[in-house]
Design a protein around this motif. Structure first.
Motif, PDB file in Angstrom:
ATOM      1  N   HIS A   1      23.806   1.775  14.716  1.00  0.00           N
ATOM      2  CA  HIS A   1      22.937   2.590  15.564  1.00  0.00           C
ATOM      3  C   HIS A   1      21.588   2.715  14.872  1.00  0.00           C
TER       4      HIS A   1
ATOM      5  N   TYR B   1      26.637  11.389  20.215  1.00  0.00           N
ATOM      6  CA  TYR B   1      27.180  10.915  21.492  1.00  0.00           C
ATOM      7  C   TYR B   1      27.757   9.510  21.300  1.00  0.00           C
ATOM      8  N   TYR B   2      27.018   8.671  20.595  1.00  0.00           N
ATOM      9  CA  TYR B   2      27.465   7.300  20.297  1.00  0.00           C
ATOM     10  C   TYR B   2      28.770   7.327  19.485  1.00  0.00           C
TER      11      TYR B   2
ATOM     12  N   ARG C   1      21.885  11.942  20.189  1.00  0.00           N
ATOM     13  CA  ARG C   1      22.152  10.556  20.584  1.00  0.00           C
ATOM     14  C   ARG C   1      23.163   9.890  19.649  1.00  0.00           C
ATOM     15  N   VAL C   2      22.991  10.112  18.356  1.00  0.00           N
ATOM     16  CA  VAL C   2      23.900   9.501  17.377  1.00  0.00           C
ATOM     17  C   VAL C   2      25.318  10.021  17.571  1.00  0.00           C
TER      18      VAL C   2
ATOM     19  N   GLU D   1      31.828   8.549  21.477  1.00  0.00           N
ATOM     20  CA  GLU D   1      32.305   7.542  22.419  1.00  0.00           C
ATOM     21  C   GLU D   1      33.125   6.467  21.712  1.00  0.00           C
TER      22      GLU D   1
END
Length: 586
Positions: free
Chosen positions: A385, A442-443, A439-440, A446
């Motif tokens: 990421h 969330y990645y 964002r990190v 998932e």
């Protein structure tokens, strides 16, 4: 009861995957819980429940904590829950005579076998024979293949579905006789296995193939009655025909019944078939989800299995795929820029490239500490990421382990607190930092990875306020939470109440920590500064909120509050957090 309904209502509105109903004194599960079809984790511990009825209606439920209730027995419908892999029943009377039921974690096969043993069933066996009064029969059975057979109006009709293999068989007869559905291996009764025994759970290719087969089977099942044609062959009064005919189930033309009773009977038969198909669809979806979880774990199984085997006595860390092993000749070590609990970090260079060099210095290096170090290397080799610090290599020799990362100027903690007066950072930039952090996470969520150590010290920042997350020593796969050593570790100012209380927890511990970080960015103060651990714990367990600075946008204030709620099911996902923060970032 009003509080329970409110919690369920919030969970339904937010499509939450976890719900905490512990300690409410419930004697039975509320009917409203049936609405929570997305629920994966349910905590109903410390109540007065006598049974677990209604759980079988939650198709995605994976983890149930029903410890410390009054459960005397279990109901056989639990075997219909193909998604469940973890259950806690300790502290219930049923465990007194069945101690194997006390605690089963992250093992769907073991859980199913234990339940089958409890109900006195042969392991994995079930029957796919059913009848529908007056000679109308229908049966369905199956694990991986699933077969459907139905028979119609004649006396003595029966149906048997073979339930042992791949594919699917369907046949139908509307006018008496008998019909047998079969799968590849022919007819008869087979055995149902929760997951197919001949699949290597550590082979991603085999799992992907099996998932594709199951999804294709589910797709064909979705088509339902379209596989059976109800086509009029001729209409009354057409030339050469004096009867109305139709084709059913792939058989030849059959005479349409003319009486209302026969029509109603056929309607009932079709409805029963649809019910059976819906049940089969539910089973397939549960099985697909289980295989997907196994696939997720198998993708990294080589790493996690090796991580469990690291030992100080081995003299070196095991190799990690994709991570360069370097020598001291490749690096030049410069000034020290920070220090942690068992390591120091220096500026330096790797073959001429500026890097950060992390040197392990703890003279009391244990297998547990070594596993954490190796886990950090493994996690950063997996994660890709733009806002995660890049791992560039390692020196694996024990005890002189060195890990090389890309170089960043400093941490968010230093930016907010140490250089508070020297560097001005606007509220808009601080919200952008929060957005990039979300964002990190969330990645990672998932991917099924929980960081467990979100704090401003572990967020690196450059001169343009771009961020990189670092320090993955405590990170775990979601399926491995609550296992091994250091399972309740963390930094107190960011820790969720379930970690303090050493209860079952999930990825929302990262959400709770993010709430503290978001407050820290808004207030530019250290959370719970100057308080000892016991004081922090007391405030967290009382759900005492951090004081929001005057002038904070109410939407940000509300987000901080929701992230730090006691009930894990009420905390937002990082997807939801991003929706809020994106509104403020241009």
């Amino acid at each position: 009861m009003a509080d329970i309904k409110l919690k369920i209502r919030h969970a339904k509105r937010g499509n939450e995957k976890s719900l905490d109903l512990s300690g409410f004194g419930m004697t039975e599960l509320p009917a409203d819980i049936l609405q929570l079809t997305m629920l994966e984790i349910l905590n109903i511990s410390n109540n007065k429940l006598n049974n677990l009825r209604k759980l079988e209606s939650l198709p995605n439920l994976r983890v149930v904590d029903a410890s410390n209730n009054n459960i005397n027995s279990l109901h056989q419908e639990l075997l219909d829950m193909y998604s469940i892999d973890t259950i806690y029943l300790f502290g219930n009377p049923v465990v007194n005579s069945n101690p194997q039921l006390a605690k089963i974690e992250s093992n769907a096969n073991l859980l199913r076998k234990t339940l089958e043993s409890y109900f006195g069933l042969a392991a994995g066996s079930t029957s796919g024979v059913s009848s529908l009064g007056g000679g109308i029969g229908g049966g369905i059975g199956g694990s991986l293949g699933g077969g459907l057979a139905s028979s119609g109006l004649g006396g003595g009709s029966q149906s048997v579905a073979n339930i042992g293999g791949f594919g699917g068989g369907a046949s139908g007869s509307y006018k008496g006789g008998s019909s047998f559905g079969s799968l590849i291996g022919g007819q008869g009764v087979g055995s149902v296995g929760f997951l197919q025994n001949d699949i290597n759970m550590n082979d991603p290719a085999s799992l992907r193939k099996r998932i594709a087969e199951l999804e294709q089977e589910n797709k064909s099942l979705k088509e339902g009655p379209s596989n059976k044609s109800y086509n009029t062959m001729a209409r009354p009064g057409t030339m050469g025909q004096d009867k109305d005919w139709m084709s059913f189930g792939g058989g030849g033309p059959i005479e349409r019944p003319t009486t209302a009773n026969s029509q109603n009977q056929r309607v009932r038969e079709i409805q029963e078939e649809l019910k059976m198909e819906q049940k089969e669809k539910k089973r397939l979806l549960g099985e697909i989800e289980n295989y997907k979880r196994e696939l997720q774990k198998s993708n990294f199984s080589a790493f996690t299995q090796t991580s469990a085997q690291v030992s100080v006595g081995s003299g070196r860390l095991p190799a990690v795929a994709g991570v360069r092993e370097i020598s001291l000749d490749d690096i030049q070590i410069g000034e020290q820029i920070s220090q942690g609990g068992f390591s120091v970090i220096h500026k330096g260079s790797l073959n001429g490239t500026p890097v950060a060099i992390k040197k392990i210095f703890d003279p009391r290096l244990t297998d547990e500490l070594l596993a954490e170090i190796y886990n950090e290397i493994v996690m950063q080799s997996i994660l890709r990421h733009p806002n995660i610090a890049l791992l560039m290599g390692m020196i694996p020799k024990i005890p002189n382990i060195v890990i090389i990362f890309e170089l960043m100027p400093g941490s968010l903690f230093n930016l907010l607190h140490i250089k508070k007066t020297a560097i001005q950072i606007s509220p808009e930039e601080r919200i952008r930092i929060a957005r990039d952090v979300a964002r990190v996470y969330y990645y990672m969520h998932e991917l099924g990875i929980v960081h467990r150590d979100l704090k401003s010290h572990n967020i690196l920042v450059d001169e343009h306020f771009n961020i990189k997350i670092c320090d993955f020593g405590l990170a775990r796969f979601k399926a491995d939470l609550g296992k091994g050593t250091m399972q309740f570790s963390g930094t107190p100012a960011y820790m969720a109440p379930e970690l303090f209380q050493k209860r079952v927890y999930d990825e929302t511990v990262d959400v709770f920590a993010f709430g503290a970080l978001l407050w820290e960015l808004v207030a530019r103060e250290v959370p719970y500064d100057g308080l000892d651990v016991s004081d922090i714990r007391a405030k967290v367990e009382r759900e005492e909120q951090l004081k929001i600075p005057y002038g904070t946008d109410p939407r940000i204030a509300q987000l901080i509050h929701e992230c730090r709620l006691l009930n894990t099911a009420d905390r937002p996902s990082f997807g939801r957090i991003l929706e809020v923060l994106n509104y403020f970032v241009k």
